[in-house]
Scaffold this motif. Structure first.
Motif, short mmCIF file in Angstrom:
data_model
loop_
_atom_site.label_atom_id
_atom_site.label_comp_id
_atom_site.label_asym_id
_atom_site.label_seq_id
_atom_site.Cartn_x
_atom_site.Cartn_y
_atom_site.Cartn_z
N ARG A 116 -50.28 -35.92 34.33
CA ARG A 116 -49.79 -35.36 35.58
C ARG A 116 -49.07 -34.11 35.46
O ARG A 116 -48.54 -33.39 36.34
CB ARG A 116 -49.12 -36.14 36.54
N GLY A 117 -48.59 -33.37 34.22
CA GLY A 117 -47.79 -32.20 34.19
C GLY A 117 -46.48 -32.33 34.52
O GLY A 117 -45.69 -31.39 34.45
N SER A 118 -45.99 -33.64 34.49
CA SER A 118 -44.61 -33.62 34.75
C SER A 118 -43.69 -34.17 33.56
O SER A 118 -43.17 -35.08 32.89
CB SER A 118 -44.46 -35.14 35.51
N MET A 119 -43.69 -32.80 32.84
CA MET A 119 -43.15 -32.85 31.59
C MET A 119 -41.45 -32.47 31.41
O MET A 119 -40.82 -33.25 30.50
CB MET A 119 -43.54 -31.59 30.69
N LYS A 120 -40.69 -32.19 32.38
CA LYS A 120 -39.41 -32.08 32.46
C LYS A 120 -38.43 -33.17 32.07
O LYS A 120 -37.62 -33.17 31.17
CB LYS A 120 -38.84 -31.33 33.71
N ALA A 121 -38.81 -34.34 32.69
CA ALA A 121 -38.12 -35.71 32.41
C ALA A 121 -38.31 -36.13 30.97
O ALA A 121 -37.63 -36.37 30.41
CB ALA A 121 -38.53 -36.91 33.43
N LEU A 122 -39.66 -35.99 30.43
CA LEU A 122 -40.08 -36.00 28.94
C LEU A 122 -39.21 -35.37 27.86
O LEU A 122 -38.39 -35.70 27.11
CB LEU A 122 -41.36 -35.90 28.65
N TYR A 123 -39.18 -33.95 28.25
CA TYR A 123 -38.34 -33.08 27.49
C TYR A 123 -36.76 -33.51 27.52
O TYR A 123 -36.13 -33.42 26.53
CB TYR A 123 -38.55 -31.68 27.85
N ASP A 124 -36.37 -33.65 28.84
CA ASP A 124 -34.86 -34.08 28.97
C ASP A 124 -34.69 -35.34 28.25
O ASP A 124 -33.63 -35.19 27.47
CB ASP A 124 -34.52 -34.18 30.41
N GLU A 125 -35.29 -36.21 28.26
CA GLU A 125 -35.14 -37.49 27.51
C GLU A 125 -35.25 -37.38 26.01
O GLU A 125 -34.42 -38.05 25.18
CB GLU A 125 -36.09 -38.66 28.11
N TRP A 126 -36.09 -36.64 25.62
CA TRP A 126 -36.21 -36.52 24.12
C TRP A 126 -35.08 -35.76 23.47
O TRP A 126 -34.50 -36.20 22.63
CB TRP A 126 -37.64 -35.36 23.82
N ASN A 127 -34.67 -34.44 24.17
CA ASN A 127 -33.47 -34.03 23.95
C ASN A 127 -32.18 -35.00 23.96
O ASN A 127 -31.43 -35.02 22.95
CB ASN A 127 -33.16 -32.57 24.55
N GLN A 128 -32.04 -35.67 24.97
CA GLN A 128 -30.78 -36.72 25.15
C GLN A 128 -31.05 -37.60 23.81
O GLN A 128 -29.81 -37.92 23.47
CB GLN A 128 -31.11 -37.35 26.30
N ASN A 129 -31.95 -37.95 23.14
CA ASN A 129 -31.92 -38.81 22.29
C ASN A 129 -32.28 -38.36 20.85
O ASN A 129 -33.16 -39.05 19.96
CB ASN A 129 -33.31 -39.85 22.78
N CYS A 130 -32.34 -36.96 20.80
CA CYS A 130 -32.54 -36.20 19.39
C CYS A 130 -31.30 -36.24 18.67
O CYS A 130 -30.23 -35.98 18.80
CB CYS A 130 -32.74 -35.03 19.59
N LEU A 131 -31.29 -36.77 17.51
CA LEU A 131 -30.35 -37.11 16.70
C LEU A 131 -29.66 -35.77 16.10
O LEU A 131 -28.37 -35.89 15.95
CB LEU A 131 -30.80 -37.83 15.07
N VAL A 132 -30.21 -34.82 15.87
CA VAL A 132 -29.70 -33.42 15.25
C VAL A 132 -29.17 -32.53 16.09
O VAL A 132 -28.18 -31.54 15.78
CB VAL A 132 -31.01 -32.94 14.51
N LEU A 133 -29.37 -32.76 17.50
CA LEU A 133 -28.81 -31.61 18.41
C LEU A 133 -27.13 -31.61 18.34
O LEU A 133 -26.70 -32.55 18.28
CB LEU A 133 -29.28 -31.88 19.70
N GLY A 134 -26.72 -30.38 18.39
CA GLY A 134 -25.41 -30.03 18.38
C GLY A 134 -24.73 -30.20 16.88
O GLY A 134 -23.59 -29.86 16.74
N LYS A 135 -25.43 -30.55 15.95
CA LYS A 135 -25.00 -30.65 14.79
C LYS A 135 -25.66 -29.67 13.89
O LYS A 135 -26.39 -28.69 14.05
CB LYS A 135 -25.61 -31.92 14.16
N ALA A 136 -24.91 -29.20 12.84
CA ALA A 136 -25.06 -28.36 11.54
C ALA A 136 -26.31 -28.83 10.88
O ALA A 136 -26.32 -30.06 10.39
CB ALA A 136 -24.08 -28.14 10.81
N VAL A 137 -27.29 -28.09 10.84
CA VAL A 137 -28.53 -28.41 10.09
C VAL A 137 -28.54 -27.22 8.93
O VAL A 137 -28.38 -26.16 9.16
CB VAL A 137 -29.73 -28.49 10.99
#
Length: 183
Positions: A116-137
């Motif tokens: 349906r092209g409703s991607m925003k919620a998908l990206y938001d949820e992906w980013n909320q559940n991403c282990l590495v975000l906010g961390k030194a990599v």
């Protein structure tokens, strides 16, 4: 689907896997970009996406997920990330059938959003559940090594990091390995 958006399929399966693991086993997993599920610092599952693009459109795609469900390591593991399983995390057997049903139901719901092209919620949820975000990599490829802080995953699945000079860099899937830097 445009070929440069095929990463959404990996996102869909990862999120469906996270939700299924939580519903069926009560285990909270996170996504280690680009295609692994982790519980803490241990790998629970990996996702593989193969596809073909014809005239900038996805011609076909095949997704697979390998998840450690009933496995219990008897001896220390060799190279690679330390692993875990749902049995290891819960101390009890988890029904593979129930897990598969929940993964498929979650996949269908998330995939419907993609269609349906409703991607925003998908990206938001992906980013909320991403282990590495906010961390030194540390990002290592055949041609360079980049240290920085993981900021977000963009709409095409690229990892956006801020390097030591404060510049944002876009790292694409499939051409790098990623390790969390020591604190």
């Amino acid at each position: 689907m445009d070929g440069d958006r095929v990463f959404a399929l990996t996102m869909v399966l990862a999120l469906a896997g996270l939700k299924a693991v939580k519903r069926v086993a009560g285990v909270k997993a996170l996504i280690k970009w680009p295609n692994d599920l982790y519980v803490g610092t241990r790998k629970l599952a990996g996702i593989l996406t193969e596809f073909s693009v014809r005239e900038k459109q996805v011609d076909w795609a095949v997704l697979g997920m390998g998840m450690n469900v009933g496995w219990h390591p008897e001896v220390p593991q060799g190279s690679g990330a330390p692993a875990t399983s749902l049995l290891e995390e819960t101390g009890q057997e988890v029904s593979r059938n129930d897990l598969l049903i929940e993964i498929l139901k979650g996949f269908e719901a998330f995939y419907g959003d993609v269609v349906r092209g409703s991607m925003k919620a998908l990206y938001d949820e992906w980013n909320q559940n991403c282990l590495v975000l906010g961390k030194a990599v540390i990002i290592e490829s055949d041609i360079e090594r980049i240290e920085g802080r993981a900021l977000r995953i963009d709409e095409c699945g690229a990892l956006i990091i801020e390097d030591a000079k404060g510049n944002e860099r876009r790292i694409l899937t499939g051409d790098v390995s990623l390790r969390l830097a020591s604190p």
